[in-house]
Enzyme design. Sequence first.
Site, PDB file in Angstrom:
ATOM      1  N   GLY A   1       0.839  -1.189   0.000  1.00 49.52           N
ATOM      2  CA  GLY A   1       0.000   0.000   0.000  1.00 49.52           C
ATOM      3  C   GLY A   1       0.873   1.238   0.000  1.00 49.52           C
ATOM      4  O   GLY A   1       1.996   1.219   0.522  1.00 49.52           O
ATOM      5  N   CYS A   2       0.382   2.324  -0.580  1.00 48.77           N
ATOM      6  CA  CYS A   2       1.213   3.537  -0.655  1.00 48.77           C
ATOM      7  C   CYS A   2       1.407   4.149   0.725  1.00 48.77           C
ATOM      8  O   CYS A   2       2.512   4.584   1.067  1.00 48.77           O
ATOM      9  CB  CYS A   2       0.632   4.540  -1.645  1.00 48.77           C
ATOM     10  SG  CYS A   2      -1.105   4.935  -1.383  1.00 48.77           S
ATOM     11  N   ASN A   3       0.364   4.174   1.535  1.00 44.68           N
ATOM     12  CA  ASN A   3       0.519   4.647   2.901  1.00 44.68           C
ATOM     13  C   ASN A   3       1.419   3.693   3.683  1.00 44.68           C
ATOM     14  O   ASN A   3       2.266   4.122   4.473  1.00 44.68           O
ATOM     15  CB  ASN A   3      -0.839   4.715   3.614  1.00 44.68           C
ATOM     16  CG  ASN A   3      -1.782   5.690   2.957  1.00 44.68           C
ATOM     17  OD1 ASN A   3      -1.402   6.792   2.619  1.00 44.68           O
ATOM     18  ND2 ASN A   3      -3.029   5.282   2.769  1.00 44.68           N
ATOM     19  N   ALA A   4       1.200   2.402   3.464  1.00 44.63           N
ATOM     20  CA  ALA A   4       1.983   1.391   4.179  1.00 44.63           C
ATOM     21  C   ALA A   4       3.464   1.528   3.849  1.00 44.63           C
ATOM     22  O   ALA A   4       4.331   1.391   4.717  1.00 44.63           O
ATOM     23  CB  ALA A   4       1.478  -0.004   3.823  1.00 44.63           C
TER      24      ALA A   4
ATOM     25  N   THR B   1       5.057   4.290   2.979  1.00 39.72           N
ATOM     26  CA  THR B   1       5.588   5.502   3.609  1.00 39.72           C
ATOM     27  C   THR B   1       5.838   5.274   5.097  1.00 39.72           C
ATOM     28  O   THR B   1       6.911   5.599   5.626  1.00 39.72           O
ATOM     29  CB  THR B   1       4.602   6.682   3.420  1.00 39.72           C
ATOM     30  OG1 THR B   1       4.081   6.641   2.098  1.00 39.72           O
ATOM     31  CG2 THR B   1       5.290   8.008   3.651  1.00 39.72           C
TER      32      THR B   1
END
Lengths: 342, 342, 342, 342
Positions: free
Chosen positions: C148-151, C153
């Site tokens: 995931g993109c948030n994950a 980061t």
Amino acid sequence: MTHKIAILGASGYTGAELVRLIAQHPNLEIVALSAERKAGMTMAQVFPHLRHMTLPSLCKISEIDFSEVDLCFCALPHKTSQEVIRDLPKSLKIVDLSADFRLRDAAEYEKWYGNSHAALEQQGEAVYGLTEFYREDIRNARLVAGTGCNAATGQFVLRPLIAAGVIDLDNIILDLICAVSGAGRSLKENLLHAELSEGYNAYAVGGTHRHLGEFDQEFSKIAGRPVQVQFTPHLVPANRGILATTYVRGDAQEIYDALCAAYADEPFIEMLPFGEAPSTHHVRGSNFCHIGVTADRIAGRAIVIGALDNLTKGSSGQALQNANLMLGEPETQGLMMAPLFP
Amino acid sequence: MTHKIAILGASGYTGAELVRLIAQHPNLEIVALSAERKAGMTMAQVFPHLRHMTLPSLCKISEIDFSEVDLCFCALPHKTSQEVIRDLPKSLKIVDLSADFRLRDAAEYEKWYGNSHAALEQQGEAVYGLTEFYREDIRNARLVAGTGCNAATGQFVLRPLIAAGVIDLDNIILDLICAVSGAGRSLKENLLHAELSEGYNAYAVGGTHRHLGEFDQEFSKIAGRPVQVQFTPHLVPANRGILATTYVRGDAQEIYDALCAAYADEPFIEMLPFGEAPSTHHVRGSNFCHIGVTADRIAGRAIVIGALDNLTKGSSGQALQNANLMLGEPETQGLMMAPLFP
Amino acid sequence: MTHKIAILGASGYTGAELVRLIAQHPNLEIVALSAERKAGMTMAQVFPHLRHMTLPSLCKISEIDFSEVDLCFCALPHKTSQEVIRDLPKSLKIVDLSADFRLRDAAEYEKWYGNSHAALEQQGEAVYGLTEFYREDIRNARLVAGTGCNAATGQFVLRPLIAAGVIDLDNIILDLICAVSGAGRSLKENLLHAELSEGYNAYAVGGTHRHLGEFDQEFSKIAGRPVQVQFTPHLVPANRGILATTYVRGDAQEIYDALCAAYADEPFIEMLPFGEAPSTHHVRGSNFCHIGVTADRIAGRAIVIGALDNLTKGSSGQALQNANLMLGEPETQGLMMAPLFP
Amino acid sequence: MTHKIAILGASGYTGAELVRLIAQHPNLEIVALSAERKAGMTMAQVFPHLRHMTLPSLCKISEIDFSEVDLCFCALPHKTSQEVIRDLPKSLKIVDLSADFRLRDAAEYEKWYGNSHAALEQQGEAVYGLTEFYREDIRNARLVAGTGCNAATGQFVLRPLIAAGVIDLDNIILDLICAVSGAGRSLKENLLHAELSEGYNAYAVGGTHRHLGEFDQEFSKIAGRPVQVQFTPHLVPANRGILATTYVRGDAQEIYDALCAAYADEPFIEMLPFGEAPSTHHVRGSNFCHIGVTADRIAGRAIVIGALDNLTKGSSGQALQNANLMLGEPETQGLMMAPLFP
């Protein structure tokens, strides 16, 4: 005296804008808000920015007792509006914000909108809602047809010039820059933030935008002969505002004088000093329209630019201005708030 | 009864916002507008969005006859404000929007602002301007110190929780997202559209933001012992709004109840249903503050979020709310306009 | 040597971003682009910004001859992806950008995504695609699950700190600010420009965001015991970027050193000087991740902030980085372009 | 073979854009970067998005050893540029991005820029840098004058039409929408995010914009007689992009054919299908220019629209394209990256 107000189609932007404006009006009371698919919800659920207001919950149109309504704003989609208005009580005062009653000629309507009109009787009865030019008719009207937001902007710039005979009728170009709320709350890819922000483009290029129907009708009527303008709208990443940059032929000073004369007593139309250009920044959230005139370096040509907020002066503010006239209220009631800047 | 108003520093955003708000107030009349470097210009030249209003031209402070002024708003830069207010008539009612009179302790002031205070007498006299918590003091005050916009937001979220003893005082994190108008009209590279739009960052990280002086002062006073919060502001590409996402320890339902109890009768503070999160979209241009509470999946932790418009409720709206109290006007006069959405 | 590439789901943002990146890669050739509902259209019709490229037209997945494909990127929606990948040739190299193979535990998958997994065999085989931490596994993998993109980061910021034992595992708060392209091209009201621009809000508050499944899995694995973080994402008006502001307990200098050590040789992770904070402005359109560490004024607390572009380093750039490893290409091939600023 | 490159004025947007582009070029090496007021700083301090690159620190021009430089880009402000270039080695290859050498006639230069030219010798030597039309001259030039970004856009649309004789030379209107990076990194109130976002306006209305000097010079030269266009630029809230909406008289199909013929072999000019309109969204960050032609509903009139990125194709990309020619590199080297969308 309090007037009882219904708003049909209250879950769209123009509906919400009407509520925002009416919140500042001392003599209007909202008694019904309809939204067919969101019936049963509260306005705070659909528009949390109105959470602080005491408002009726959304209902279906069929649930409204129109005998208790003094004036009804219709903020419904085009085509739906005519079907609904056709069946409303014949004595009910109505301000329609859709395109359905703007064109007086049924054939013109069909040409621009692609379907035959379903409420010909009401079409014949409707008064065109550009307040500054149809004020007396509106005062006595039962059904007022709100203008297109682009159409309003273009007309504020051009009507006095055509009427005064100070521009060449065969060389008029209306180049518009429009904000996205004019497209309403519809779910389209090009209206997504990711697709709209940071870029811009023209659309409906070459004379296909429906508001041309209004320009043709009104300009030809004033001129007493057919007038066709060129009109290109552009979509830019902003939410409110229309900027009409108009290229005309004529003497710039005469043009300026004609506009100043036409708008000398108008509370919402502000003429800028000669040579200055208006900005949509300075009308946001207000019912004002700013107009500026500049002479071009080429003799005999001028640029006339108008700016307004499409949701306010271009739509819901105009609607309230008309409703004020129809209800015997002062025309500016609830509409004198200053623009929001920054 | 009409109250005569002066605004010092009228060429900045909070000055213009005051004018916008006062335009809707039935009993205030603006008699003087100052801006040292722009003295002689009209407000329409500096803020064309106010073009439709009849306003005095900008002047120097030295040109104002304060004997004809009932209340003076000071929207001057920090440090300048204390020097000006020190020399104003001692009987003049003043609402200051700068940071100069927010901190009661001269040493604390010097610690956070880096200079010794030039108006110690007035500093001792000033009342902290967070209306909802200092209402009676403000009613009787001569000089009211408007709060920091971030400080207001954080306090709306946290004060009732500290007062009610429902959160752990040693584990408070205030994570703020701020719009750019809070930085004022100052010309800095990072405030340019080209540099700010399309991205975001934290600033003043680690406890260096000056509004911490207000948090320390107020929270410690309520708690009766020193309280230090962690506070990280972020700058995002938007013009108005502060969103305070607060991480606290305590029972989420107790937290919610404490807030609901504290704000039950407040006209401008709106508690959202439990579990909902507010948005700055829904307070833009208004004097409202929306607050929501959510329990975290980790037991004993909660997230409390507050949203307001930094220029209105965070600054000029608060200032007018305070002025209303000082002048004997209804507290909400001129401040009940609905937010602008979209 | 040229590798033949297929992209499934090429009409979404991550698909288009893959094409943009591959355009700069000397050794990859796109041989198939699928989009079920837009099959038959050219890429230029769906994404006019790719008009200058020579690309295959969009087709249905069933039309692709996978025997001619060396590596397949799946940029399909969650849940669809697992059904498609289950039926692809068992020997085909695949980089999946969906959430379907990120969680190793089928029960965890079902808990966060609400449905039972349809490709358990492939789920067991998939390698977690956070390149910097699974590099060797990825090199030998057949199926890589993009994070995931948030994950991504949050993990770039926190993994080295957990691994080095320099932070308190029970006091981790991940406060994220996310741009809108992370939500994909889906048509939702809150993603419209008119509703998103000019405001911001938190969402999935309290621990309900699905990327928590990845945080739980990865952080607990590193720590050797269960670790739960608090995680609040915020949506702001920008198109690309994730900023993770992380509140941790530990010695700021030790934290900084742990990060510097972990990323000393990484081509895409840039450590800022101690005390500086990164900005999403400075990674836009690139595969870089910037990380900064600041000590809080409260002893023993630190703020660690990471910034990356969700579509590049957070998704399609990561995918290409992984594909490079799987194909024996230099890991940075096609990925060293500088960010776009302004 | 590696060419050694200096960039003068590297702390502005066009300087940074040159560095971004050169980062992708296999045969250019940056050996000097100047910025008088920021001399001594690293590029990472001035432009953190370039942090990952190994670059020389900023220096003063006087510190550069030009004997080691193969080609020098001058991204200095107007007027400064001519003074600097006058004193550079006479054999040094130079691509100037300022306005100083665009106008061949010294009187015209003084008329539009208000000062007499300080480097008449170099003015006489300079080649106008619109690559597609001066390719062979540029290949042999020592000093190339980059065009104005608006001037480039307007010329891409109009030059082939004037050359082919398919439009009326006395009825040309160039209506441009420009993004804000064209104004550079200058600190002006109207370029602040708070003042620019959410609104738009025309500026330099009536024929006062300096790029008219280029239009007059070039169009008159092609036509063999004086040609004057009307030109109105608009500033909108976006960072990159110019959209030129051009109103011309002539047969739309002939116009389309003339453009298609002119650009058939051009790598960076993309003709859209007849009747389609380009968008700046689809050229952002790239060196491409998209052009579309539509017939108006009024016979004999057409709208021709061009879109490009002002910092790339309109400035630094054009500069690199020219440098490639001057250095014997393939013209497209380092310039074929796809646009960034979204």
